[in-house]
Design an enzyme around this catalytic site. Structure first.
Site, PDB file in Angstrom:
ATOM      1  N   LYS A 141     -91.744  73.261  37.171  1.00 18.70           N
ATOM      2  CA  LYS A 141     -92.864  74.027  36.701  1.00 18.70           C
ATOM      3  C   LYS A 141     -93.414  74.950  37.776  1.00 18.70           C
ATOM      4  CE  LYS A 141     -94.873  70.091  35.523  1.00 18.70           C
ATOM      5  NZ  LYS A 141     -95.783  69.039  35.042  1.00 18.70           N
ATOM      6  N   GLY A 142     -93.061  74.665  39.021  1.00 10.29           N
ATOM      7  CA  GLY A 142     -93.690  75.350  40.153  1.00 10.29           C
ATOM      8  C   GLY A 142     -93.582  76.862  40.123  1.00 10.29           C
TER       9      GLY A 142
ATOM     10  N   ASP B 261     -90.014  78.624  43.242  1.00 13.24           N
ATOM     11  CA  ASP B 261     -91.237  78.702  44.037  1.00 13.24           C
ATOM     12  C   ASP B 261     -90.933  78.558  45.524  1.00 13.24           C
ATOM     13  OD1 ASP B 261     -90.493  76.030  43.775  1.00 13.24           O
ATOM     14  OD2 ASP B 261     -92.452  75.315  43.139  1.00 13.24           O
TER      15      ASP B 261
ATOM     16  N   ASP C 170     -86.617  74.437  50.014  1.00 14.38           N
ATOM     17  CA  ASP C 170     -86.938  73.506  51.098  1.00 14.38           C
ATOM     18  C   ASP C 170     -85.665  72.806  51.565  1.00 14.38           C
ATOM     19  OD1 ASP C 170     -88.261  71.820  52.860  1.00 14.38           O
ATOM     20  OD2 ASP C 170     -89.130  70.551  51.315  1.00 14.38           O
TER      21      ASP C 170
ATOM     22  N   LYS D 263     -88.473  77.668  53.376  1.00 14.55           N
ATOM     23  CA  LYS D 263     -88.836  76.799  54.495  1.00 14.55           C
ATOM     24  C   LYS D 263     -87.536  76.407  55.186  1.00 14.55           C
ATOM     25  CE  LYS D 263     -92.025  73.527  53.148  1.00 14.55           C
ATOM     26  NZ  LYS D 263     -92.328  72.117  52.772  1.00 14.55           N
TER      27      LYS D 263
ATOM     28  N   PHE E 274     -96.333  71.035  54.226  1.00 12.23           N
ATOM     29  CA  PHE E 274     -96.411  70.922  52.773  1.00 12.23           C
ATOM     30  C   PHE E 274     -97.476  71.891  52.260  1.00 12.23           C
ATOM     31  CE2 PHE E 274     -97.530  69.003  48.691  1.00 12.23           C
ATOM     32  CZ  PHE E 274     -96.259  68.844  48.156  1.00 12.23           C
ATOM     33  N   VAL E 275     -97.050  72.854  51.448  1.00 11.25           N
ATOM     34  CA  VAL E 275     -97.957  73.896  50.972  1.00 11.25           C
ATOM     35  C   VAL E 275     -98.250  73.724  49.481  1.00 11.25           C
ATOM     36  CG1 VAL E 275     -97.254  75.552  52.742  1.00 11.25           C
ATOM     37  CG2 VAL E 275     -96.046  75.510  50.553  1.00 11.25           C
TER      38      VAL E 275
HETATM   39  P1  5GP Z   1     -85.776  71.338  47.649  1.00  9.86           P
HETATM   40  O1  5GP Z   1     -84.849  70.776  46.617  1.00  9.86           O
HETATM   41  O2  5GP Z   1     -85.323  72.651  48.234  1.00  9.86           O
HETATM   42  O3  5GP Z   1     -86.092  70.324  48.713  1.00  9.86           O
HETATM   43  O4  5GP Z   1     -87.191  71.526  47.015  1.00  9.86           O
HETATM   44  C1  5GP Z   1     -87.466  72.364  46.013  1.00  9.86           C
HETATM   45  C2  5GP Z   1     -88.661  71.845  45.241  1.00  9.86           C
HETATM   46  O5  5GP Z   1     -89.401  70.853  45.966  1.00  9.86           O
HETATM   47  C3  5GP Z   1     -89.596  72.965  45.003  1.00  9.86           C
HETATM   48  O6  5GP Z   1     -89.287  73.622  43.805  1.00  9.86           O
HETATM   49  C4  5GP Z   1     -90.941  72.255  44.974  1.00  9.86           C
HETATM   50  O7  5GP Z   1     -91.192  71.783  43.677  1.00  9.86           O
HETATM   51  C5  5GP Z   1     -90.774  71.087  45.901  1.00  9.86           C
HETATM   52  N1  5GP Z   1     -91.285  71.397  47.247  1.00  9.86           N
HETATM   53  C6  5GP Z   1     -90.600  71.568  48.390  1.00  9.86           C
HETATM   54  N2  5GP Z   1     -91.398  71.853  49.423  1.00  9.86           N
HETATM   55  C7  5GP Z   1     -92.654  71.872  48.924  1.00  9.86           C
HETATM   56  C8  5GP Z   1     -93.946  72.140  49.499  1.00  9.86           C
HETATM   57  O8  5GP Z   1     -94.149  72.440  50.687  1.00  9.86           O
HETATM   58  N3  5GP Z   1     -95.001  72.064  48.648  1.00  9.86           N
HETATM   59  C9  5GP Z   1     -94.870  71.760  47.333  1.00  9.86           C
HETATM   60  N4  5GP Z   1     -95.973  71.733  46.600  1.00  9.86           N
HETATM   61  N5  5GP Z   1     -93.673  71.521  46.753  1.00  9.86           N
HETATM   62  C10 5GP Z   1     -92.577  71.583  47.547  1.00  9.86           C
HETATM   63 MG    MG Z   2     -90.185  73.163  41.997  1.00 10.40          MG
END
Ligand code: 5GP
Ligand code: MG
Length: 184
Positions: free
Chosen positions: A42-43, A98, A101, A129, A152-153
């Site tokens: 949803k982000g 969004d 990470d 990130k 964490f944002v």
């Molecule tokens: P990844 O799979 O790249 O680790 O993470 C992607 C998802 O993790 C993003 O779509 C988000 O929902 C969540 N996420 C990763 N880092 C952050 C952060 O700093 N803040 C928030 N609110 N969500 C994050």
């Molecule tokens: Mg997400």
């Protein structure tokens, strides 16, 4: 809600200016391709709504809902909760996200969309990130709004336990917010 924010990293104006630039970049690359913008729910919803309006040409909208995250820690497991509805065969797809990470979500999403026969799949993320990337996930976005530090944002669609998505800016939460118990 605003009192829980320790620092504003990106103001609403900064984000809007950058989205206009990304719109120009996407227009240059996809203006004649009628791309499918696949939003990862949803982000992405806040970024998505602004991004498609910054793309001044034909495009098609679609969404995927995957889940992987609990609080501030990734569970590492991916589930497709809701798949795209369009036939992607031969289509040019741009994934809108969004934040990139660890890279797990986007690697999973990209592989999933490629397997549906898309002609091309590129990634456009509001935030990147790079320090968060997990081992073996050296995935990179093709279009990046902003590179952010390894904190964490929240805001502009990003949540902490489903809150703060409606903040019009991107900020860092105060540490005591994590320490507090969930309350309504
Ligand atoms: P990844 O799979 O790249 O680790 O993470 C992607 C998802 O993790 C993003 O779509 C988000 O929902 C969540 N996420 C990763 N880092 C952050 C952060 O700093 N803040 C928030 N609110 N969500 C994050
Ligand atoms: Mg997400």
């Amino acid at each position: 809600m605003h009192k829980d924010i320790q620092e504003i990293l990106l103001t609403s104006d900064q984000i809007q200016a950058r989205i206009r630039e990304l719109g120009q970049e996407l227009l240059r690359d996809y203006g004649d391709k009628n791309p499918v913008f696949v939003g990862v729910l949803k982000g992405v919803v806040v970024f998505y709504a602004d991004m498609i309006r910054a793309f001044d040409a034909h495009c098609q909208l679609d969404f995927m809902w995957i889940s992987s995250y609990k609080g501030t820690q990734s569970t590492g497991t991916m589930n497709v909760r809701q798949d795209v509805s369009a036939d992607l065969t031969g289509r040019h797809v741009v994934i809108l996200e969004d934040i990139l990470d660890s890279g797990r979500s986007l690697q999973f999403t990209r592989d999933h969309l490629i397997s549906k026969g898309a002609a091309s799949v590129k990634i456009c993320t509001l935030l990147d990130k790079p320090e968060g990337r997990a081992e073996g996930f050296d995935i990179q976005a093709d279009y990046v709004g902003f590179t952010v530090p390894n904190a964490f944002v929240v805001g502009f669609g990003l949540d902490y336990n489903e809150k703060y998505r409606n903040l019009p800016y991107v900020g860092v939460l105060k540490p005591e917010v994590y320490e507090k118990k969930e309350n309504p």
